[in-house]
Scaffold this motif. Structure first.
Motif, PDB file in Angstrom:
ATOM      1  N   SER A 146     -23.799   9.330  -4.547  1.00 25.20           N
ATOM      2  CA  SER A 146     -23.626   8.011  -3.944  1.00 25.20           C
ATOM      3  C   SER A 146     -24.899   7.672  -3.182  1.00 25.20           C
ATOM      4  O   SER A 146     -25.298   8.415  -2.275  1.00 25.20           O
ATOM      5  N   ILE A 147     -25.540   6.594  -3.558  1.00 27.82           N
ATOM      6  CA  ILE A 147     -26.778   6.190  -2.896  1.00 27.82           C
ATOM      7  C   ILE A 147     -26.551   4.844  -2.219  1.00 27.82           C
ATOM      8  O   ILE A 147     -25.796   4.008  -2.716  1.00 27.82           O
ATOM      9  N   PRO A 148     -27.190   4.619  -1.066  1.00 29.21           N
ATOM     10  CA  PRO A 148     -26.979   3.358  -0.346  1.00 29.21           C
ATOM     11  C   PRO A 148     -27.627   2.185  -1.057  1.00 29.21           C
ATOM     12  O   PRO A 148     -28.705   2.307  -1.640  1.00 29.21           O
ATOM     13  N   LYS A 149     -26.964   1.036  -1.017  1.00 28.27           N
ATOM     14  CA  LYS A 149     -27.536  -0.203  -1.527  1.00 28.27           C
ATOM     15  C   LYS A 149     -28.372  -0.846  -0.431  1.00 28.27           C
ATOM     16  O   LYS A 149     -28.093  -0.658   0.756  1.00 28.27           O
ATOM     17  N   PRO A 150     -29.426  -1.605  -0.788  1.00 23.62           N
ATOM     18  CA  PRO A 150     -30.267  -2.244   0.228  1.00 23.62           C
ATOM     19  C   PRO A 150     -29.491  -3.149   1.172  1.00 23.62           C
ATOM     20  O   PRO A 150     -29.836  -3.276   2.343  1.00 23.62           O
ATOM     21  N   GLY A 198     -23.228  -0.799   1.637  1.00 22.06           N
ATOM     22  CA  GLY A 198     -22.396  -0.215   0.598  1.00 22.06           C
ATOM     23  C   GLY A 198     -23.134   0.883  -0.133  1.00 22.06           C
ATOM     24  O   GLY A 198     -24.276   1.246   0.188  1.00 22.06           O
ATOM     25  N   THR A 199     -22.492   1.435  -1.145  1.00 22.66           N
ATOM     26  CA  THR A 199     -23.095   2.518  -1.924  1.00 22.66           C
ATOM     27  C   THR A 199     -22.981   2.220  -3.409  1.00 22.66           C
ATOM     28  O   THR A 199     -22.153   1.427  -3.849  1.00 22.66           O
ATOM     29  N   ARG A 200     -23.819   2.887  -4.168  1.00 21.98           N
ATOM     30  CA  ARG A 200     -23.807   2.784  -5.627  1.00 21.98           C
ATOM     31  C   ARG A 200     -23.625   4.181  -6.205  1.00 21.98           C
ATOM     32  O   ARG A 200     -24.238   5.143  -5.747  1.00 21.98           O
ATOM     33  N   GLN A 217     -25.366 -20.382 -10.654  1.00 25.43           N
ATOM     34  CA  GLN A 217     -25.612 -18.967 -10.383  1.00 25.43           C
ATOM     35  C   GLN A 217     -24.311 -18.293  -9.948  1.00 25.43           C
ATOM     36  O   GLN A 217     -23.574 -18.838  -9.124  1.00 25.43           O
ATOM     37  N   VAL A 218     -24.061 -17.131 -10.518  1.00 19.53           N
ATOM     38  CA  VAL A 218     -22.911 -16.325 -10.093  1.00 19.53           C
ATOM     39  C   VAL A 218     -23.391 -14.905  -9.820  1.00 19.53           C
ATOM     40  O   VAL A 218     -24.380 -14.442 -10.397  1.00 19.53           O
ATOM     41  N   ASP A 219     -22.684 -14.247  -8.949  1.00 19.69           N
ATOM     42  CA  ASP A 219     -22.993 -12.860  -8.604  1.00 19.69           C
ATOM     43  C   ASP A 219     -21.819 -11.992  -9.052  1.00 19.69           C
ATOM     44  O   ASP A 219     -20.670 -12.240  -8.671  1.00 19.69           O
ATOM     45  N   PHE A 220     -22.129 -10.988  -9.878  1.00 16.82           N
ATOM     46  CA  PHE A 220     -21.077 -10.103 -10.372  1.00 16.82           C
ATOM     47  C   PHE A 220     -20.845  -8.960  -9.393  1.00 16.82           C
ATOM     48  O   PHE A 220     -21.789  -8.432  -8.801  1.00 16.82           O
ATOM     49  N   THR A 221     -19.586  -8.553  -9.247  1.00 13.62           N
ATOM     50  CA  THR A 221     -19.221  -7.434  -8.387  1.00 13.62           C
ATOM     51  C   THR A 221     -19.197  -6.140  -9.194  1.00 13.62           C
ATOM     52  O   THR A 221     -18.477  -6.054 -10.196  1.00 13.62           O
ATOM     53  N   ASP A 222     -19.986  -5.144  -8.772  1.00 19.10           N
ATOM     54  CA  ASP A 222     -20.015  -3.836  -9.443  1.00 19.10           C
ATOM     55  C   ASP A 222     -20.087  -3.997 -10.957  1.00 19.10           C
ATOM     56  O   ASP A 222     -19.262  -3.465 -11.710  1.00 19.10           O
ATOM     57  N   TYR A 223     -21.096  -4.714 -11.393  1.00 21.69           N
ATOM     58  CA  TYR A 223     -21.205  -5.091 -12.802  1.00 21.69           C
ATOM     59  C   TYR A 223     -21.097  -3.890 -13.740  1.00 21.69           C
ATOM     60  O   TYR A 223     -20.277  -3.860 -14.657  1.00 21.69           O
ATOM     61  N   PHE A 224     -21.926  -2.877 -13.535  1.00 19.74           N
ATOM     62  CA  PHE A 224     -21.970  -1.741 -14.461  1.00 19.74           C
ATOM     63  C   PHE A 224     -20.670  -0.937 -14.446  1.00 19.74           C
ATOM     64  O   PHE A 224     -20.321  -0.293 -15.425  1.00 19.74           O
ATOM     65  N   GLU A 225     -19.977  -0.959 -13.315  1.00 16.68           N
ATOM     66  CA  GLU A 225     -18.771  -0.151 -13.180  1.00 16.68           C
ATOM     67  C   GLU A 225     -17.509  -0.875 -13.649  1.00 16.68           C
ATOM     68  O   GLU A 225     -16.439  -0.263 -13.717  1.00 16.68           O
TER      69      GLU A 225
END
Length: 514
Positions: free
Chosen positions: A91-95, A98-100, A162-170
């Motif tokens: 788990s790495i911190p997001k800028p 939260g974490t990724r 413009q839209v922002d996706f939540t946890d796109y890859f997951e």
């Protein structure tokens, strides 16, 4: 294929061994700096009992047995039995908080992912939309920025979506991937390749503590960040969205999961927004409505002065670290915040942190009241950060004689496309004041601790470099004492761009944290 996997295993193992050596060199450099700055010895932490989880994570072993490993892997792929080892979950911190979740696969499995990713990408590159700029061997973030800027500048009236996706890859449903990977009209893939891709989509993983106990989870949705296959899969997952946006009026630009759509009338903007919602309903991806700007009219007027009361108007839109207005291109607020955070951290490390926590090393100030080793180190570090490794003499040579840089990367690559340098002039003023205040705090600390103090600097001496007594420097070559300048870097980068283009300019990495 077996030979390609063999070569990739060797390449990854060698890279990891270089990283291990680099970490050791970094520690030695840190220990030396700590001792110089504080006058105290720095003992290397005792080696822990961090055992290798599996020999396939051991770079030395994999390099030595790469041929044998490649042969076994290729045989299992041909027989339809290939499964990657469970990945280690970090788990790495997001800028922005939260974490990724990031997966580390074993070296042989990473090699398989890289080889298959390149094969699938190269075979399908013509099928993907020309408006998708990520993961393309011949396109980069500059192309996405230039394409966006060109459309905005060419139209009098622009609506942005413009839209922002939540946890796109997951978030992407595996059922959706099944539909994509079995559609030969959409994506060219062999049966063996599909089996390998699916094995990564359904891989096992565990945090490090659970890994040693074989307490593994299995991925049920999304793609594994940390595997290069995730890149081609994420691009594939957005392919239908690309096709639907191409059928709409206007234009869109996509870089990975970051999409900006532009058009010239409101009805088209509404239809474009519907395509985003439709795409999300079929893929399992969710829209973060708190961060999604939605539909906006890009106006030359500020939102406060806009005469349009029916449609929300904005003076600018932010995309990929840049800020677009009708007339110019500059840095986004998020990028400026990152820059300030980085510089503030450097000022603290070089001028304040060590002295506050420990002490000031002997010889950090001496020879002359205008002599401060740590301030000189800070200025050198700032120059390296702001100019991407170039010196003041390199910058001036470009400005006066047009001499080509040997390289241009880091923040320098940002400067080349910027049209409005006002924000950089503001950053220059902020930089001078920040360094001066940090140095003043340093002097106060030295006084309280009874340490010899340097002369206090002022804005003018920092800008000119006269804070430093050049006669007190007895080595060669003589360092550059003046503070670097964002505007000076921008002027030279723009001249480079107009003279030589962007062919040899290294673009900012996606997800950069400058």
């Amino acid at each position: 294929m077996q030979n390609a996997i063999h070569k990739e295993i060797v390449r990854i193992a060698q890279r990891q061994l270089r990283d291990i050596q680099s970490d050791e060199d970094t520690w030695l450099e840190f220990a030396e700096k700590f001792q110089r700055r504080t006058g105290l010895p720095y003992a290397k932490p005792k080696a822990g009992s961090k055992a290798v989880l599996h020999k396939h994570f051991d770079a030395e072993y994999c390099k030595k047995h790469a041929k044998f490993l490649a042969k076994g892997i290729w045989s299992s792929i041909l027989n339809g039995r290939y499964q990657p080892l469970p990945a280690v979950n970090f788990s790495i911190p997001k800028p922005n908080g939260g974490t990724r979740s990031l997966m580390q696969f074993a070296i042989p499995d990473s090699a398989v992912a890289n080889v298959f990713m390149r094969r699938l990408r190269d075979r399908n590159i013509k099928r993907f939309s020309p408006h998708s700029f990520a993961y393309h061997p011949q396109l980069n973030i500059f192309d996405a920025i230039i394409d966006t800027r060109k459309y905005i500048a060419s139209s009098d009236k622009i609506f942005s979506v413009q839209v922002d996706f939540t946890d796109y890859f997951e978030s992407i449903r595996h059922k959706y991937f099944t539909e994509l990977l079995t559609n030969r009209e959409l994506f060219s893939i062999t049966d063996a390749e599909r089996d390998v891709v699916w094995s990564f989509l359904k891989h096992q993983f565990a945090m490090r503590l659970q890994y040693s106990k074989a307490l593994f989870d299995r991925r049920q949705r999304g793609t594994p960040q940390g595997s290069s296959l995730s890149l081609i899969l994420a691009n594939l997952a957005n392919h239908n969205l690309d096709l639907s946006l191409e059928r709409q009026g206007g234009k869109f630009v996509r870089f990975a999961e970051d999409v900006t759509a532009l058009c010239e009338n409101y009805d088209d903007a509404v239809e474009i927004e519907k395509q985003f919602y439709k795409h999300c309903s079929g893929t399992g991806i969710n829209i973060n409505f708190k961060k999604s700007p939605g539909i906006n009219l890009l106006s030359k007027n500020t939102p406060e002065n806009s005469i349009d009361h029916e449609i929300r108007s904005v003076h600018n839109i932010d995309y990929l670290g840049y800020r677009f207005t009708k007339d110019s291109l500059t840095l986004s607020d998020k990028t400026i915040t990152r820059i300030k955070r980085k510089i503030s951290k450097l000022c603290s490390i070089y001028l304040i942190q060590y002295g506050r926590q420990f002490s000031f090393g002997p010889g950090r100030v001496g020879k002359s009241p205008n002599f401060d080793w740590d301030l000189l180190g800070l200025i050198s570090e700032l120059r390296n950060y702001m100019y991407g490794g170039l010196s003041e003499s390199n910058i001036r040579s470009m400005l006066s004689g047009g001499n080509k840089f040997r390289k241009m990367n880091g923040l320098m690559s940002f400067y080349a496309l910027l049209e409005d340098h006002k924000v950089l002039a503001d950053l220059d003023g902020w930089l001078v004041n920040t360094v001066r205040r940090a140095h003043s705090h340093r002097v106060s600390l030295m006084i309280r601790k009874g340490h010899p103090v340097p002369a206090r600097v002022n804005n003018g001496s920092l800008i000119s470099g006269k804070w430093m007594d050049a006669d007190a420097w007895d080595g060669t070559p003589v360092p550059e004492f003046e503070l670097p300048s964002f505007v000076r870097g921008w002027r030279s980068a723009r001249k480079y761009y107009y003279t030589f283009g962007l062919k040899d300019v290294r673009p900012p990495a996606y997800g950069y944290d400058y």
